[in-house]
Design a protein around this motif. Structure first.
Motif, PDB file in Angstrom:
ATOM      1  N   ILE A 125       6.279  13.045 -47.790  1.00 26.46           N
ATOM      2  CA  ILE A 125       7.345  12.942 -49.085  1.00 26.46           C
ATOM      3  C   ILE A 125       7.850  14.149 -49.313  1.00 26.46           C
ATOM      4  O   ILE A 125       9.123  14.306 -49.694  1.00 26.46           O
ATOM      5  N   ALA A 126       7.122  15.086 -49.281  1.00 26.92           N
ATOM      6  CA  ALA A 126       7.639  16.640 -49.625  1.00 26.92           C
ATOM      7  C   ALA A 126       8.822  16.904 -48.624  1.00 26.92           C
ATOM      8  O   ALA A 126       9.531  17.458 -49.089  1.00 26.92           O
ATOM      9  N   ARG A 127       8.732  16.350 -47.211  1.00 28.11           N
ATOM     10  CA  ARG A 127       9.622  16.616 -46.531  1.00 28.11           C
ATOM     11  C   ARG A 127      10.849  15.822 -46.352  1.00 28.11           C
ATOM     12  O   ARG A 127      11.978  15.757 -45.686  1.00 28.11           O
ATOM     13  N   GLY A 128      10.697  14.636 -47.164  1.00 26.28           N
ATOM     14  CA  GLY A 128      11.792  13.645 -47.304  1.00 26.28           C
ATOM     15  C   GLY A 128      11.524  12.548 -46.150  1.00 26.28           C
ATOM     16  O   GLY A 128      12.724  11.832 -46.262  1.00 26.28           O
ATOM     17  N   TYR A 129      10.829  12.554 -45.419  1.00 29.29           N
ATOM     18  CA  TYR A 129      10.847  11.550 -44.479  1.00 29.29           C
ATOM     19  C   TYR A 129      10.056  10.294 -44.893  1.00 29.29           C
ATOM     20  O   TYR A 129      10.410   9.258 -44.182  1.00 29.29           O
ATOM     21  N   VAL A 130       9.394  10.387 -45.977  1.00 24.60           N
ATOM     22  CA  VAL A 130       8.754   8.860 -46.683  1.00 24.60           C
ATOM     23  C   VAL A 130       9.243   9.190 -48.159  1.00 24.60           C
ATOM     24  O   VAL A 130       9.077  10.247 -48.786  1.00 24.60           O
ATOM     25  N   GLU A 131       9.554   8.237 -49.009  1.00 27.18           N
ATOM     26  CA  GLU A 131       9.621   8.160 -50.183  1.00 27.18           C
ATOM     27  C   GLU A 131       9.062   7.183 -50.997  1.00 27.18           C
ATOM     28  O   GLU A 131       8.682   5.704 -50.294  1.00 27.18           O
ATOM     29  N   GLY A 132       8.554   7.421 -52.057  1.00 31.26           N
ATOM     30  CA  GLY A 132       7.741   6.176 -52.994  1.00 31.26           C
ATOM     31  C   GLY A 132       9.011   5.412 -53.769  1.00 31.26           C
ATOM     32  O   GLY A 132       9.919   6.109 -54.026  1.00 31.26           O
ATOM     33  N   VAL A 159      10.273   3.176 -57.017  1.00 29.50           N
ATOM     34  CA  VAL A 159      10.445   3.370 -58.380  1.00 29.50           C
ATOM     35  C   VAL A 159       9.140   3.257 -59.052  1.00 29.50           C
ATOM     36  O   VAL A 159       8.772   4.170 -59.997  1.00 29.50           O
ATOM     37  N   ASN A 160       8.593   2.236 -58.853  1.00 33.16           N
ATOM     38  CA  ASN A 160       7.251   1.867 -59.493  1.00 33.16           C
ATOM     39  C   ASN A 160       6.233   2.661 -59.144  1.00 33.16           C
ATOM     40  O   ASN A 160       5.007   2.380 -59.660  1.00 33.16           O
ATOM     41  N   GLY A 161       6.245   3.448 -57.988  1.00 29.96           N
ATOM     42  CA  GLY A 161       5.085   4.124 -57.580  1.00 29.96           C
ATOM     43  C   GLY A 161       4.028   3.316 -56.821  1.00 29.96           C
ATOM     44  O   GLY A 161       3.127   3.856 -56.562  1.00 29.96           O
ATOM     45  N   ARG A 162       4.320   1.886 -56.416  1.00 32.81           N
ATOM     46  CA  ARG A 162       3.348   1.294 -55.647  1.00 32.81           C
ATOM     47  C   ARG A 162       3.552   0.981 -54.341  1.00 32.81           C
ATOM     48  O   ARG A 162       2.940   0.561 -53.537  1.00 32.81           O
ATOM     49  N   GLY A 163       4.702   1.426 -54.008  1.00 27.77           N
ATOM     50  CA  GLY A 163       5.079   1.315 -52.450  1.00 27.77           C
ATOM     51  C   GLY A 163       5.660   2.539 -51.814  1.00 27.77           C
ATOM     52  O   GLY A 163       6.083   3.596 -52.399  1.00 27.77           O
ATOM     53  N   TYR A 164       5.887   2.370 -50.493  1.00 28.64           N
ATOM     54  CA  TYR A 164       6.408   3.597 -49.687  1.00 28.64           C
ATOM     55  C   TYR A 164       7.383   2.956 -48.404  1.00 28.64           C
ATOM     56  O   TYR A 164       7.263   1.867 -48.300  1.00 28.64           O
ATOM     57  N   ARG A 165       8.466   3.907 -48.410  1.00 30.95           N
ATOM     58  CA  ARG A 165       9.360   3.188 -47.175  1.00 30.95           C
ATOM     59  C   ARG A 165      10.049   4.618 -46.705  1.00 30.95           C
ATOM     60  O   ARG A 165       9.828   5.755 -47.288  1.00 30.95           O
ATOM     61  N   VAL A 166      10.892   4.285 -45.464  1.00 28.50           N
ATOM     62  CA  VAL A 166      11.232   5.491 -45.113  1.00 28.50           C
ATOM     63  C   VAL A 166      12.370   6.096 -45.747  1.00 28.50           C
ATOM     64  O   VAL A 166      13.037   5.902 -46.451  1.00 28.50           O
ATOM     65  N   GLY A 167      12.111   7.523 -45.729  1.00 33.09           N
ATOM     66  CA  GLY A 167      12.973   8.436 -46.354  1.00 33.09           C
ATOM     67  C   GLY A 167      14.274   8.890 -45.840  1.00 33.09           C
ATOM     68  O   GLY A 167      14.500   8.858 -44.667  1.00 33.09           O
ATOM     69  N   GLU A 168      15.166   9.462 -46.919  1.00 30.06           N
ATOM     70  CA  GLU A 168      16.385   9.808 -46.367  1.00 30.06           C
ATOM     71  C   GLU A 168      16.632  10.946 -45.121  1.00 30.06           C
ATOM     72  O   GLU A 168      17.455  10.864 -44.420  1.00 30.06           O
ATOM     73  N   ALA A 169      15.497  11.740 -45.065  1.00 30.52           N
ATOM     74  CA  ALA A 169      15.210  12.777 -44.172  1.00 30.52           C
ATOM     75  C   ALA A 169      15.378  12.340 -42.618  1.00 30.52           C
ATOM     76  O   ALA A 169      15.793  12.610 -41.775  1.00 30.52           O
ATOM     77  N   LEU A 170      14.396  11.093 -42.542  1.00 33.17           N
ATOM     78  CA  LEU A 170      14.312  10.098 -41.334  1.00 33.17           C
ATOM     79  C   LEU A 170      15.586   9.519 -40.724  1.00 33.17           C
ATOM     80  O   LEU A 170      15.976   9.607 -39.803  1.00 33.17           O
TER      81      LEU A 170
END
Length: 269
Positions: free
Chosen positions: A53-60, A62-73
Motif C-alpha cells: 500500500i505504501a508503494r501504491g501497488y495495492v490500495e484499501g 473506502v470502507n477499509g475492509r477490502g483490498y484491490r490492485v493499486g494505481e502503481a501496478l
C-alpha cells in the motif's frame, strides 16, 4: 541455501502471489479471504499489505475492509504496454524516417546500462551501417543511448555516473563523467544527441528521445550517417526528420486507448 535467503525468496513469492490473486479476482478482497486462499498468517499478510500500500501497488477500499490492485501496478502494466507498442508500431515510422533521410534508422530501448536496438530500417545506399535487432551499446557511446540517458530521472543519472566504467570503442569515445555530464546538458538544451564516430568508426549518429507524458524516456530514435555523407545540410535534414517522426510516433501511441482500471482484471478472464 541459507535460512535468510530462503526467507527472502518466500517473502518475494508471497508478494507475487498476492498481486496475482488481486489481479485475477477482479474485485476487492478482504484480509481474511486473502489469508485463507494464500495460506499466509494474518500477521505476515498485514505487513505485506502495509508495504504494498505504501508503494501504491495495492490500495484499501473506502470502507477499509477490502483490498484491490493499486494505481502503481496499473501504471507499470500501462508502461509495459506502451513499450511493446513502441517496438511493434515504430517500424512504419522508422521506414518513413529512412525514406526522408536516406539513412539507416533505429528505435533504441533502455536495457540496464545499455541501449538496445528494438527496431531498425536499413538505408538504401551501398555504404550503410547495419543496426541489428538486439544490438547493445553503452548509453554513453551512441546517440540513442545518450538521448535516453539525458532524460532519465535524476536519481538514475546519479547512480549511473557513480558506477559507469568507460570503455573506448573508438579513439573518440567519451571516457569521463565530466565530459558526459556536459554533453547531457547540451542534449537537454538542444533536444538532439550526437555520436561522432564514438561507437563505430566512420559513423555519425543523431538521436532524439521518445518521452512519455511525464517527460521520462520510453526510448529514442536515431539515424546513422556515414561521415563521408555528413555535412551541415544533412544534419539539418536529419534533425528535422527525427523531430517529425518522433512527434508522429508519439501522437500515434498516445491516441491509442490507455489502460484503465478493470482492464488488468478483464485481460485475465
Amino acid at each position: 541455501m541459507s535460512d535468510s535467503v530462503l526467507a527472502a525468496v518466500k517473502s518475494a513469492d508471497r508478494v507475487l502471489d498476492l498481486l496475482e490473486l488481486l489481479a485475477h479476482a477482479g474485485r476487492e478482497m478482504s484480509h481474511s479471504e486473502i489469508a485463507e486462499i494464500l495460506q499466509i498468517p494474518k500477521s505476515s499478510l498485514s505487513q505485506l499489505l502495509k508495504n504494498l500500500i505504501a508503494r501504491g501497488y495495492v490500495e484499501g477500499t473506502v470502507n477499509g475492509r477490502g483490498y484491490r490492485v493499486g494505481e502503481a501496478l496499473l501504471s507499470l502494466s500501462q508502461s509495459a504496454g506502451r513499450m511493446r507498442d513502441l517496438a511493434t508500431q515504430s517500424e512504419t515510422f522508422l521506414a518513413d524516417l529512412t525514406q526522408k533521410t536516406g539513412e539507416s534508422s533505429a528505435l533504441n530501448l533502455l536495457r540496464g546500462d545499455d541501449a538496445e536496438v528494438a527496431a531498425t530500417i536499413l538505408g538504401p545506399h551501398r555504404l550503410v551501417t547495419h543496426m541489428r535487432l538486439g544490438d547493445l551499446a553503452p548509453l554513453y557511446a551512441t546517440s540513442g543511448g545518450k538521448a535516453i540517458l539525458a532524460y532519465m530521472p535524476g536519481d538514475f543519472q546519479k547512480e549511473y555516473f557513480a558506477r559507469v566504467q568507460f570503455e573506448r570503442a573508438t579513439p573518440k569515445t567519451i571516457h569521463s563523467v565530466k565530459v558526459l555530464r556536459q554533453e547531457i546538458e547540451k542534449i537537454r538544451t538542444k533536444g538532439f544527441a550526437y555520436s561522432h564516430e564514438e561507437w563505430t568508426p566512420g559513423i555519425i549518429g543523431i538521436g532524439v528521445p521518445v518521452l512519455d507524458p511525464a517527460g521520462e524516456p520510453l526510448g529514442a530514435i536515431n539515424v546513422a550517417i556515414p561521415a563521408s555523407r555528413f555535412n551541415p545540410e544533412m544534419q539539418r535534414k536529419a534533425e528535422h526528420a527525427l523531430i517529425q517522426t518522433r512527434d508522429d510516433l508519439l501522437r500515434h501511441l498516445l491516441l491509442r486507448p490507455r489502460l484503465k482500471r478493470g482492464d488488468i482484471e478483464s485481460r485475465r478472464d
